[in-house]
Write a protein that holds these residues in place. Structure first.
Motif, PDB file in Angstrom:
ATOM      1  N   SER A  21      45.440  37.203  21.886  1.00 60.20           N
ATOM      2  CA  SER A  21      44.579  36.593  22.902  1.00 60.20           C
ATOM      3  C   SER A  21      44.549  37.420  24.180  1.00 60.20           C
ATOM      4  N   LYS A  22      45.669  38.021  24.540  1.00 58.16           N
ATOM      5  CA  LYS A  22      45.701  38.871  25.730  1.00 58.16           C
ATOM      6  C   LYS A  22      44.886  40.131  25.508  1.00 58.16           C
ATOM      7  N   THR A  23      44.938  40.663  24.302  1.00 57.68           N
ATOM      8  CA  THR A  23      44.119  41.835  23.984  1.00 57.68           C
ATOM      9  C   THR A  23      42.633  41.512  24.121  1.00 57.68           C
ATOM     10  N   THR A  24      42.224  40.342  23.638  1.00 57.91           N
ATOM     11  CA  THR A  24      40.816  39.941  23.739  1.00 57.91           C
ATOM     12  C   THR A  24      40.374  39.808  25.187  1.00 57.91           C
ATOM     13  N   ASN A  25      41.222  39.205  26.026  1.00 58.02           N
ATOM     14  CA  ASN A  25      40.869  39.039  27.439  1.00 58.02           C
ATOM     15  C   ASN A  25      40.724  40.384  28.155  1.00 58.02           C
ATOM     16  N   LEU A  26      41.627  41.309  27.880  1.00 54.07           N
ATOM     17  CA  LEU A  26      41.541  42.616  28.527  1.00 54.07           C
ATOM     18  C   LEU A  26      40.343  43.415  28.030  1.00 54.07           C
ATOM     19  N   ARG A  27      40.024  43.296  26.756  1.00 58.58           N
ATOM     20  CA  ARG A  27      38.827  43.969  26.239  1.00 58.58           C
ATOM     21  C   ARG A  27      37.570  43.433  26.915  1.00 58.58           C
ATOM     22  N   ASN A  28      37.537  42.124  27.159  1.00 56.61           N
ATOM     23  CA  ASN A  28      36.388  41.533  27.855  1.00 56.61           C
ATOM     24  C   ASN A  28      36.310  42.016  29.299  1.00 56.61           C
ATOM     25  N   GLU A  29      37.456  42.179  29.959  1.00 58.62           N
ATOM     26  CA  GLU A  29      37.449  42.686  31.326  1.00 58.62           C
ATOM     27  C   GLU A  29      36.928  44.121  31.375  1.00 58.62           C
ATOM     28  N   ILE A  30      37.281  44.921  30.387  1.00 59.33           N
ATOM     29  CA  ILE A  30      36.781  46.302  30.350  1.00 59.33           C
ATOM     30  C   ILE A  30      35.271  46.306  30.149  1.00 59.33           C
TER      31      ILE A  30
ATOM     32  N   GLN B 194      40.375  51.799  39.288  1.00 58.91           N
ATOM     33  CA  GLN B 194      40.481  50.446  38.765  1.00 58.91           C
ATOM     34  C   GLN B 194      40.100  50.393  37.284  1.00 58.91           C
ATOM     35  N   PHE B 195      39.079  51.123  36.901  1.00 58.59           N
ATOM     36  CA  PHE B 195      38.653  51.140  35.503  1.00 58.59           C
ATOM     37  C   PHE B 195      39.746  51.738  34.611  1.00 58.59           C
ATOM     38  N   ASN B 196      40.401  52.776  35.082  1.00 57.79           N
ATOM     39  CA  ASN B 196      41.483  53.372  34.309  1.00 57.79           C
ATOM     40  C   ASN B 196      42.699  52.460  34.230  1.00 57.79           C
ATOM     41  N   ASP B 197      42.923  51.651  35.251  1.00 55.36           N
ATOM     42  CA  ASP B 197      44.011  50.669  35.190  1.00 55.36           C
ATOM     43  C   ASP B 197      43.774  49.668  34.073  1.00 55.36           C
ATOM     44  N   LEU B 198      42.525  49.242  33.899  1.00 52.58           N
ATOM     45  CA  LEU B 198      42.211  48.322  32.803  1.00 52.58           C
ATOM     46  C   LEU B 198      42.441  48.973  31.447  1.00 52.58           C
TER      47      LEU B 198
ATOM     48  N   THR C  73      30.068  52.430  29.875  1.00 47.67           N
ATOM     49  CA  THR C  73      30.411  51.208  30.606  1.00 47.67           C
ATOM     50  C   THR C  73      30.641  51.497  32.081  1.00 47.67           C
ATOM     51  N   PHE C  74      31.354  52.570  32.374  1.00 47.11           N
ATOM     52  CA  PHE C  74      31.651  52.889  33.776  1.00 47.11           C
ATOM     53  C   PHE C  74      30.386  53.287  34.533  1.00 47.11           C
TER      54      PHE C  74
END
Length: 328
Positions: free
Chosen positions: A162-171, A188-192, A209-210
């Motif tokens: 679930s954490k992987t899914t949330n971070l993928r959505n943030e990216i 910030q993008f590289n931090d994600l 995306t960037f």
């Protein structure tokens, strides 16, 4: 006419063909090869002894290989460095960042003839606290044999799908903020991306995306650096342009907010802004006047317009009833 020998041969052939005459194999082992029967010993312990807490089974989950080097010991300073940044197992903590920090700390000290993985296995429990330490204590005894086993179990425990899914959505939904420079947005993008190393996005998807997350000024700057459309370049060229532009940290391609002065005739200000400023000023003045104490009103004395006496013209004696007479 069949002879007796022919009859015996015929019966022998029938026995060989017919499966009912095949003798089964004897699968019973000889008596000398059989194990002796197990004789259960009587348990002569008392009730108090049977109810005592066990003294075995308290082995750690991590198996540290035996170190045969003489005079080996872990320095107190190394333990302090490990405990200065412990992992508690909170939702917002990053287990990947903890592993990277732990590897950096343990790599600062080398012990002759001692594998670095053995040192890591010994030190890692000291880097955990709270829920993370409870998790390690609940692991089965002697279930973690190598450093790779420990990292795999640690990451899978505190980085669920679930954490992987949330971070993928943030990216995917990344967007440059209004007050953010190009360098800050790229950082910030590289931090994600670092927070989710197994995001699975190809370099092409990351660059696209960037670029689409930038404001129009920064997109124009990338197009200018590319000599045309930025997306027409090869991915490696696009990455090189982005890295080159991100080195300039003090460049800010932001919308400029003009400060409104007190004079309505200042050039560069639209009439709508001036009108809005005047309306606000009028409202503030009206509110200020309402809050002030009312001024005293001087009483007005009556004066007749006909004769000039101190009475109303309706009550003037020179008039006949309600008929007004001009005395001029």
């Amino acid at each position: 006419m069949r002879t007796r020998s022919q009859s015996r041969n015929s019966n022998r052939q029938q026995q060989q063909v017919n499966p009912t005459f095949v003798e089964p194999f004897n699968l019973v082992e000889p008596i000398e090869n059989q194990a002796p029967p197990v004789v259960m010993m009587a348990d002569n312990r008392t009730m108090a002894q049977l109810l005592e807490a066990p003294t075995e089974g308290y082995e750690d989950a991590i198996v540290v290989p035996e170190i045969t080097v003489d005079n080996f010991e872990l320095k107190h300073g190394l333990l302090t460095l490990v405990q200065n940044k412990q992992f508690f197992g909170h939702d917002k903590e990053d287990p990947h960042a903890h592993i990277r920090y732990f590897n950096k700390i343990t790599s600062t000290m080398k012990f002759p003839n001692v594998p670095s993985t053995s040192v890591k296995l010994m030190l890692f429990p000291f880097s955990l606290e709270g829920a993370a330490r409870i998790w390690l204590e609940k692991e089965p005894p002697r279930s973690i044999l190598t450093w790779d086993d420990l990292v795999s179990k640690f990451i899978n425990k505190f980085f669920p799908p679930s954490k992987t899914t949330n971070l993928r959505n943030e990216i995917t939904r990344f967007q440059q903020r209004f007050d953010e420079t190009f360098y800050e947005a790229w950082d910030q993008f590289n931090d994600l991306l670092r927070a989710c190393p197994h995001h699975g996005f190809l370099e092409l998807h990351q660059l696209d995306t960037f670029y689409n997350a930038l404001n129009s000024n920064d997109q124009d700057s990338l197009n200018s650096a590319a000599g045309g459309n930025f997306l027409d370049k090869m991915p490696r060229d696009c990455l090189r342009i982005i890295k080159s532009k991100s080195k300039v940290r003090n460049s800010r391609n932001k919308p400029v907010v003009t400060k409104v002065s007190s004079s309505s005739s200042t050039p560069g200000i639209s009439p709508n802004v001036v009108e809005l400023k005047d309306m606000v000023k009028a409202l503030l003045l009206d509110k200020k006047n309402q809050t002030q104490a009312p001024a005293l009103v001087k009483a007005v004395k009556e004066s007749c317009v006909t004769c000039g006496g101190a009475h109303s013209y309706r009550n003037c004696p020179t008039t006949d009833g309600n008929v007004y007479r001009d005395n001029i």
